[in-house]
Design a protein around this motif. Structure first.
Motif, mmCIF file in Angstrom:
data_model
loop_
_atom_site.group_PDB
_atom_site.id
_atom_site.type_symbol
_atom_site.label_atom_id
_atom_site.label_comp_id
_atom_site.label_asym_id
_atom_site.label_seq_id
_atom_site.Cartn_x
_atom_site.Cartn_y
_atom_site.Cartn_z
ATOM 1 N N SER A 172 0.695 -1.171 0.068
ATOM 2 C CA SER A 172 -0.064 0.079 -0.102
ATOM 3 C C SER A 172 0.963 1.193 0.069
ATOM 4 O O SER A 172 0.593 2.294 -0.595
ATOM 5 N N ASN A 173 2.038 1.176 0.526
ATOM 6 C CA ASN A 173 2.703 2.484 0.828
ATOM 7 C C ASN A 173 3.555 2.599 -0.660
ATOM 8 O O ASN A 173 3.666 3.847 -1.031
ATOM 9 N N ILE A 174 4.151 1.750 -1.371
ATOM 10 C CA ILE A 174 4.729 1.902 -2.640
ATOM 11 C C ILE A 174 3.938 1.759 -3.880
ATOM 12 O O ILE A 174 4.233 2.461 -4.796
ATOM 13 N N PHE A 175 2.559 1.533 -3.659
ATOM 14 C CA PHE A 175 1.576 1.673 -4.831
ATOM 15 C C PHE A 175 0.665 2.665 -4.626
ATOM 16 O O PHE A 175 -0.257 3.006 -5.537
ATOM 17 N N ALA A 176 0.821 3.531 -3.594
ATOM 18 C CA ALA A 176 -0.029 4.833 -3.393
ATOM 19 C C ALA A 176 0.026 5.660 -4.789
ATOM 20 O O ALA A 176 -0.763 6.395 -4.969
ATOM 21 N N GLU A 177 1.372 5.973 -5.020
ATOM 22 C CA GLU A 177 1.697 6.781 -6.289
ATOM 23 C C GLU A 177 0.926 6.600 -7.478
ATOM 24 O O GLU A 177 0.477 7.140 -8.303
ATOM 25 N N ASP A 178 0.560 5.230 -7.672
ATOM 26 C CA ASP A 178 -0.083 4.686 -8.785
ATOM 27 C C ASP A 178 -1.711 4.510 -8.367
ATOM 28 O O ASP A 178 -2.332 3.953 -9.342
ATOM 29 N N LYS A 179 -2.105 5.036 -7.212
ATOM 30 C CA LYS A 179 -3.517 5.175 -7.065
ATOM 31 C C LYS A 179 -4.038 3.647 -6.648
ATOM 32 O O LYS A 179 -5.126 3.319 -6.832
ATOM 33 N N ILE A 180 -3.179 2.620 -6.576
ATOM 34 C CA ILE A 180 -3.490 1.272 -6.449
ATOM 35 C C ILE A 180 -3.771 1.027 -4.620
ATOM 36 O O ILE A 180 -2.849 1.146 -3.982
ATOM 37 N N LEU A 181 -5.076 0.706 -4.344
ATOM 38 C CA LEU A 181 -5.283 0.591 -2.928
ATOM 39 C C LEU A 181 -5.147 -0.882 -2.823
ATOM 40 O O LEU A 181 -5.686 -1.917 -3.357
ATOM 41 N N VAL A 182 -4.476 -1.110 -1.346
ATOM 42 C CA VAL A 182 -4.188 -2.491 -1.194
ATOM 43 C C VAL A 182 -4.596 -2.868 0.325
ATOM 44 O O VAL A 182 -4.069 -1.997 1.217
ATOM 45 N N ASN A 183 -5.552 -3.674 0.629
ATOM 46 C CA ASN A 183 -6.123 -3.943 1.808
ATOM 47 C C ASN A 183 -6.056 -5.618 2.051
ATOM 48 O O ASN A 183 -6.127 -6.443 1.073
ATOM 49 N N SER A 184 -6.113 -5.962 3.322
ATOM 50 C CA SER A 184 -6.278 -7.392 3.413
ATOM 51 C C SER A 184 -7.433 -7.525 4.481
ATOM 52 O O SER A 184 -7.809 -6.619 5.169
#
Length: 266
Positions: A172-184
Motif C-alpha cells: 500500500s505504501n509503494i503503490f500509493a503513487e499509482d493509486k492502487i489501493l491494497v487491503n487485507s
C-alpha cells in the motif's frame, strides 16, 4: 446501495471452491467480468449447478500459483481475455500438512511460504502494470486472524499469514503513487474445505466419525468466539465487495478483521 462494480475486471486466485468461488459469484452478480484461477478447473456445472446468464462474463484459467511461470502466464491470459484488470483478489493459500511446531519439517515451512506468500508476491508483481492502467485499481489479500493472533497449532500457516498482512501494508505504501489501493481481510475460522479437511484429520487421529469430530471441533472453536459460531463465506464477501468498490476510495494498507469478536486486541 450501488457498489458500481459493473464491468470491473476481476482476477481471483484459488476460486473454484469455498470462499474464492463465493467471491467470484458475488462479483458476477454485480455485473463484473471475472477470471478465476486454480490448480485445476472443474466443470462449470459443478461450480454453478443452476444455469446462469453471467457465465458469459466468466473465464477460467488452470495454473499452479507456486510456479512463477504459471502465474505470469495466468495474469497475461486473464488480462487478454478481460481486456484489462481492475481488481486482484489474492485468495489462494493453505497448507499441505496440519501439525504442531515440532511435527513440522523444513519442507512444510517452505511449502507454506510458497503457497501463501510467493503466490501473492508473483500475482502482484505481474498484475502491477495492468492495474496501473485502471481508473480504480484494487488489490485485496485474503489473510487470516492467526496472522494477528496465533494459536498453538499450524505455526507455519500463522507465520505466513502474518507476513501477508505485513506485505499488504508495504504494498500500500509503494503503490500509493499509482493509486492502487491494497487491503487485507483477516478472518477467524470459516466453514470451508480447509475446515472440513481439519475435521477429517481430527476424526482419523481420534478414531471417531466425521460427525462427532465436527461437533467436537465446532464446540472448541466457538468457545473463543463471542458470537458463538464459526463464520461463513457470506460473512466475508460483502467486505470484499466494499473494498473493491469506488465507495472505498480512502482505505489502503488496512487489515479488516472479521471474526465474530474473537480478536482480543482493541
Amino acid at each position: 446501495m450501488n457498489l458500481h462494480l459493473e464491468n470491473k475486471k476481476v482476477l481471483i486466485t484459488g476460486a473454484t471452491r469455498g470462499l474464492g468461488l463465493e467471491i467470484a459469484k458475488a462479483f458476477l452478480s454485480e455485473g463484473s467480468v471475472v477470471t478465476i484461477m486454480a490448480r485445476s478447473i472443474p466443470p462449470l456445472t459443478d461450480m454453478f449447478p443452476e444455469p446462469e446468464g453471467y457465465r458469459n462474463n466468466l473465464y477460467c484459467i488452470p495454473a499452479d500459483a507456486t510456479i512463477k511461470q504459471d502465474v505470469e502466464n495466468c495474469v497475461k491470459a486473464a488480462t487478454d481475455k478481460m481486456k484489462g484488470l481492475d481488481i486482484l483478489i489474492n485468495n489462494i493459500g493453505g497448507i499441505s500438512n496440519y501439525a504442531s511446531f515440532f511435527d513440522l519439517d523444513e519442507a512444510d515451512w517452505l511449502d507454506a511460504y510458497k503457497r501463501n506468500i510467493m503466490s501473492m508476491v508473483n500475482f502482484v508483481k505481474y498484475s502491477h502494470c495492468y492495474l496501473k492502467m485502471s481508473k480504480t485499481p484494487r488489490i485485496i489479500n485474503v489473510s487470516s486472524l492467526v496472522g494477528l493472533q496465533p494459536g498453538t497449532f499450524n505455526p507455519h500457516y500463522a507465520a505466513c499469514k502474518a507476513a501477508s498482512i505485513n506485505l499488504t501494508k508495504f504494498l500500500s505504501n509503494i503503490f500509493a503513487e499509482d493509486k492502487i489501493l491494497v487491503n487485507s481481510i483477516a478472518a477467524a475460522q470459516i466453514d470451508t474445505d480447509s475446515w472440513k479437511k481439519n475435521i477429517c484429520r481430527v476424526a482419523e487421529e481420534l478414531g471417531i466419525s466425521f460427525q462427532d469430530a465436527e461437533v467436537k471441533e465446532t464446540e472448541l472453536a466457538c468457545k473463543s468466539i463471542p458470537l458463538k459460531r464459526i463464520g461463513l463465506s457470506a460473512d466475508l464477501v460483502p467486505m470484499v465487495l466494499l473494498l473493491a468498490s469506488e465507495l472505498s476510495s480512502w482505505t489502503t494498507g488496512s487489515c479488516i478483521v472479521i471474526d465474530g469478536g474473537k480478536f482480543r486486541a482493541i
